[in-house]
Design a protein around this motif. Structure first.
Motif, PDB file in Angstrom:
ATOM      1  N   ALA A 104      11.737 -61.195  91.259  1.00  0.00           N
ATOM      2  CA  ALA A 104      13.186 -61.290  91.414  1.00  0.00           C
ATOM      3  C   ALA A 104      13.638 -60.165  92.317  1.00  0.00           C
ATOM      4  O   ALA A 104      13.103 -59.056  92.243  1.00  0.00           O
ATOM      5  CB  ALA A 104      13.902 -61.205  90.070  1.00  0.00           C
ATOM      6  N   ALA A 105      14.624 -60.445  93.170  1.00  0.00           N
ATOM      7  CA  ALA A 105      15.119 -59.415  94.085  1.00  0.00           C
ATOM      8  C   ALA A 105      16.038 -58.419  93.393  1.00  0.00           C
ATOM      9  O   ALA A 105      16.313 -57.350  93.935  1.00  0.00           O
ATOM     10  CB  ALA A 105      15.853 -60.069  95.256  1.00  0.00           C
ATOM     11  N   GLY A 106      16.550 -58.751  92.197  1.00  0.00           N
ATOM     12  CA  GLY A 106      17.380 -57.810  91.453  1.00  0.00           C
ATOM     13  C   GLY A 106      18.790 -57.679  92.002  1.00  0.00           C
ATOM     14  O   GLY A 106      19.348 -58.603  92.590  1.00  0.00           O
ATOM     15  N   LEU A 166      13.447 -66.767  96.553  1.00  0.00           N
ATOM     16  CA  LEU A 166      14.387 -65.653  96.716  1.00  0.00           C
ATOM     17  C   LEU A 166      15.802 -66.207  96.596  1.00  0.00           C
ATOM     18  O   LEU A 166      16.327 -66.827  97.518  1.00  0.00           O
ATOM     19  CB  LEU A 166      14.176 -64.985  98.075  1.00  0.00           C
ATOM     20  CG  LEU A 166      15.054 -63.768  98.380  1.00  0.00           C
ATOM     21  CD1 LEU A 166      14.754 -62.632  97.405  1.00  0.00           C
ATOM     22  CD2 LEU A 166      14.815 -63.297  99.815  1.00  0.00           C
ATOM     23  N   ASP A 167      16.415 -66.019  95.428  1.00  0.00           N
ATOM     24  CA  ASP A 167      17.765 -66.503  95.152  1.00  0.00           C
ATOM     25  C   ASP A 167      18.741 -65.332  95.252  1.00  0.00           C
ATOM     26  O   ASP A 167      18.396 -64.205  94.917  1.00  0.00           O
ATOM     27  CB  ASP A 167      17.871 -67.101  93.745  1.00  0.00           C
ATOM     28  CG  ASP A 167      16.761 -68.096  93.467  1.00  0.00           C
ATOM     29  OD1 ASP A 167      16.861 -69.216  93.946  1.00  0.00           O
ATOM     30  OD2 ASP A 167      15.787 -67.722  92.769  1.00  0.00           O
ATOM     31  N   ASP A 208      20.077 -61.523  92.044  1.00  0.00           N
ATOM     32  CA  ASP A 208      19.088 -62.598  91.996  1.00  0.00           C
ATOM     33  C   ASP A 208      18.968 -63.103  90.557  1.00  0.00           C
ATOM     34  O   ASP A 208      18.408 -62.407  89.704  1.00  0.00           O
ATOM     35  CB  ASP A 208      17.737 -62.085  92.487  1.00  0.00           C
ATOM     36  CG  ASP A 208      16.678 -63.182  92.573  1.00  0.00           C
ATOM     37  OD1 ASP A 208      16.922 -64.296  92.048  1.00  0.00           O
ATOM     38  OD2 ASP A 208      15.613 -62.939  93.163  1.00  0.00           O
ATOM     39  N   PRO A 209      19.483 -64.314  90.248  1.00  0.00           N
ATOM     40  CA  PRO A 209      19.438 -64.841  88.879  1.00  0.00           C
ATOM     41  C   PRO A 209      18.107 -65.522  88.582  1.00  0.00           C
ATOM     42  O   PRO A 209      18.059 -66.675  88.151  1.00  0.00           O
ATOM     43  CB  PRO A 209      20.594 -65.838  88.870  1.00  0.00           C
ATOM     44  CG  PRO A 209      20.588 -66.386  90.268  1.00  0.00           C
ATOM     45  CD  PRO A 209      20.170 -65.243  91.167  1.00  0.00           C
ATOM     46  N   ALA A 210      16.995 -64.820  88.812  1.00  0.00           N
ATOM     47  CA  ALA A 210      15.672 -65.433  88.689  1.00  0.00           C
ATOM     48  C   ALA A 210      15.400 -65.926  87.267  1.00  0.00           C
ATOM     49  O   ALA A 210      14.740 -66.951  87.074  1.00  0.00           O
ATOM     50  CB  ALA A 210      14.595 -64.445  89.115  1.00  0.00           C
ATOM     51  N   ASP A 211      15.885 -65.206  86.250  1.00  0.00           N
ATOM     52  CA  ASP A 211      15.616 -65.609  84.870  1.00  0.00           C
ATOM     53  C   ASP A 211      16.187 -66.986  84.559  1.00  0.00           C
ATOM     54  O   ASP A 211      15.639 -67.741  83.770  1.00  0.00           O
ATOM     55  CB  ASP A 211      16.194 -64.583  83.898  1.00  0.00           C
ATOM     56  CG  ASP A 211      15.479 -63.242  83.993  1.00  0.00           C
ATOM     57  OD1 ASP A 211      14.345 -63.221  84.513  1.00  0.00           O
ATOM     58  OD2 ASP A 211      16.056 -62.229  83.566  1.00  0.00           O
ATOM     59  N   LEU A 251      19.309 -69.573  98.960  1.00  0.00           N
ATOM     60  CA  LEU A 251      17.967 -69.815  98.432  1.00  0.00           C
ATOM     61  C   LEU A 251      16.988 -69.873  99.582  1.00  0.00           C
ATOM     62  O   LEU A 251      17.224 -70.552 100.585  1.00  0.00           O
ATOM     63  CB  LEU A 251      17.927 -71.131  97.641  1.00  0.00           C
ATOM     64  CG  LEU A 251      16.539 -71.603  97.174  1.00  0.00           C
ATOM     65  CD1 LEU A 251      15.947 -70.586  96.197  1.00  0.00           C
ATOM     66  CD2 LEU A 251      16.632 -72.969  96.520  1.00  0.00           C
ATOM     67  N   SER A 252      15.891 -69.141  99.427  1.00  0.00           N
ATOM     68  CA  SER A 252      14.819 -69.149 100.412  1.00  0.00           C
ATOM     69  C   SER A 252      13.493 -69.096  99.670  1.00  0.00           C
ATOM     70  O   SER A 252      13.303 -68.241  98.789  1.00  0.00           O
ATOM     71  CB  SER A 252      14.948 -67.952 101.359  1.00  0.00           C
ATOM     72  OG  SER A 252      13.975 -67.997 102.367  1.00  0.00           O
TER      73      SER A 252
END
Length: 233
Positions: free
Chosen positions: A46-48, A220-221, A34-37, A196-197
């Motif tokens: 982030a899902a990690g 949620l990526d 998950d590229p949340a940053d 992506l959700s």
């Protein structure tokens, strides 16, 4: 879904063409991140890093075009933000340093197009839309331990399930890959994708009801890379 799509294809193409439609089923495993940053730099969630399984069914439409329906399942360990109130709602608290196990199951469908007709390797692109059931299992400690409800089990037990969330959400998935030995009965597929959700704010289940605890909304990526075996049916 796998039963409905061939029936719809039969109605659209007619009996003769539908019987000749090519079918392929694949089973694959993915590594996910998950590229949340990068996507949401201000998000606390982030899902990690995790892994997943996918089972795509492809129905040939002719000239390298396919209709694809996929079942995806994923599991990743990350973080999210939980908020609650104490002292009759006078003080608002939050936690974003606990860990969260994010489990998702998605059913998606959309077009896929082969790029070229090579016999050794054949690239492809596609897009899918659908829905996902997403569950977030939490492990609370420190100040956030106040969320644990002794009325719903022994909170000191290692097998106790801490407050969790569960919700349905729409999902979009973009993917591209390379099919090796595309004309053989069993082909190998190298595939990368991005899904992506958006998860809306949702109440925590099994938390102390007087605290009004919620998990805040976030995207949620998932970037995924994996390998699959594809079988002609």
């Amino acid at each position: 879904m796998s039963a409905i799509l061939p029936l719809a294809l039969a109605v659209a193409l007619g009996p003769g063409q539908a019987r000749a439609a090519e079918l392929a089923l694949a089973v694959g495993a993915d590594a996910t991140y998950d590229p949340a940053d990068a996507v949401e730099p201000l998000s606390d969630s982030a899902a990690g890093v995790g892994g997943g399984l996918r089972v795509p069914l492809r129905i040939g439409l002719g000239e390298g075009a396919w209709l694809r329906a996929s079942l995806h399942a994923g599991l990743a360990r990350g973080r999210d933000r939980v908020e609650w109130s104490q002292y009759d709602g006078a003080v608002r608290y939050y936690s974003d340093d606990h860990w969260t196990l994010v489990q998702s199951t998605a059913l998606l469908a959309g077009p896929q197009v082969d790029l070229g007709r090579g016999k050794g390797a054949r690239p492809y692109l596609g897009a899918q839309v659908g829905g996902a059931l997403v569950t977030g299992f939490h492990s609370f400690h420190g100040d956030a331990a106040v969320l644990l409800d002794p009325a719903q089990g022994d909170v000191t037990s290692g097998s106790h399930v801490d407050p969790y969330t569960r919700q349905l959400a729409p999902m979009v998935d973009l993917f591209g890959g390379l099919r090796l030995m595309p004309t053989s009965p069993v082909a190998m597929e190298l595939e990368a994708g991005y899904s992506l959700s958006f998860l809306d704010q949702v109440a925590l289940q099994k938390s102390r009801p007087e605290l009004g605890a919620i998990r805040t909304a976030y995207g949620l990526d998932a970037v995924r890379v994996g390998l699959a075996a594809a079988f002609s049916l």
